[in-house]
Write an enzyme that holds these catalytic residues in place. Structure first.
Site, PDB file in Angstrom:
ATOM      1  N   GLU A  93     121.923  70.060  -2.246  1.00 58.37           N
ATOM      2  CA  GLU A  93     120.460  70.078  -2.173  1.00 58.37           C
ATOM      3  C   GLU A  93     119.866  70.569  -3.493  1.00 58.37           C
ATOM      4  O   GLU A  93     118.872  70.030  -3.975  1.00 58.37           O
ATOM      5  CB  GLU A  93     119.980  70.997  -1.032  1.00 58.37           C
ATOM      6  CG  GLU A  93     120.509  70.643   0.336  1.00 58.37           C
ATOM      7  CD  GLU A  93     121.793  71.377   0.699  1.00 58.37           C
ATOM      8  OE1 GLU A  93     122.035  71.581   1.897  1.00 58.37           O
ATOM      9  OE2 GLU A  93     122.575  71.737  -0.216  1.00 58.37           O
TER      10      GLU A  93
ATOM     11  N   CYS B 283     119.162  77.406  -0.055  1.00 60.21           N
ATOM     12  CA  CYS B 283     118.637  76.042  -0.262  1.00 60.21           C
ATOM     13  C   CYS B 283     117.388  75.811   0.570  1.00 60.21           C
ATOM     14  O   CYS B 283     116.446  75.153   0.125  1.00 60.21           O
ATOM     15  CB  CYS B 283     119.702  75.009   0.081  1.00 60.21           C
ATOM     16  SG  CYS B 283     121.050  74.935  -1.122  1.00 60.21           S
TER      17      CYS B 283
END
Length: 148
Positions: A78, A107
């Site tokens: 990510e 994230c």
């Protein structure tokens, strides 16, 4: 063969992206999609130019999954997808993230600040904090299972 539903279509692409991963523990891939268009992709691995864990060994090899992220040499998929969007001047605000694994809490906080509106993932990740943050931020989260 029938035409795949969009969530499954983009999840399959995220899995192909994950095949580029250099992580020894888990292959992860992520893509940002908006208006049915792929904006950015990322997979987990060490930063550019650094030796892969295959060469140096994994510093978290004997630690429980989902713990001690600070010791990990890899950048999460990510995070790499966010960085790639930034490098190329692509706005991901309002996009959907398709990722092979549920994002970790770190994230998740980045995704909230990036303005992501929806997250679709396939595999669980042992970090329950992310779902709480997504819920507080009003971000839709969907887990999908592999179509047989």
């Amino acid at each position: 063969m029938s035409r795949p539903e969009l969530d499954n279509y983009f999840m399959e692409i995220a899995e192909v992206v994950a095949s580029r991963s250099t992580c020894l523990r888990r292959k992860a891939g992520a893509i940002f999609v908006k208006d049915k268009q792929i904006l950015s992709t990322g997979y987990n691995g060490v930063p550019k130019g650094l030796p892969h864990c295959e060469e140096t060994g994994c510093p978290r090899a004997n630690l429980p999954s989902g713990t001690h992220h600070e010791l990990c040499r890899a950048v999460h998929s990510e995070q790499n997808a966010i960085v790639q969007a930034a490098i190329h001047g692509v706005c991901i605000e309002g996009a959907t993230l398709y990722c092979t694994h549920k994002p970790c809490t770190i994230c998740t906080k980045m995704l909230i600040n990036a303005g992501i509106k929806r997250v679709v993932y396939r595999e669980d990740y042992p970090d329950e904090g992310s779902l709480k943050f997504f819920n507080l931020a009003g971000i839709t989260v969907k887990k999908i299972v592999r179509e047989e």
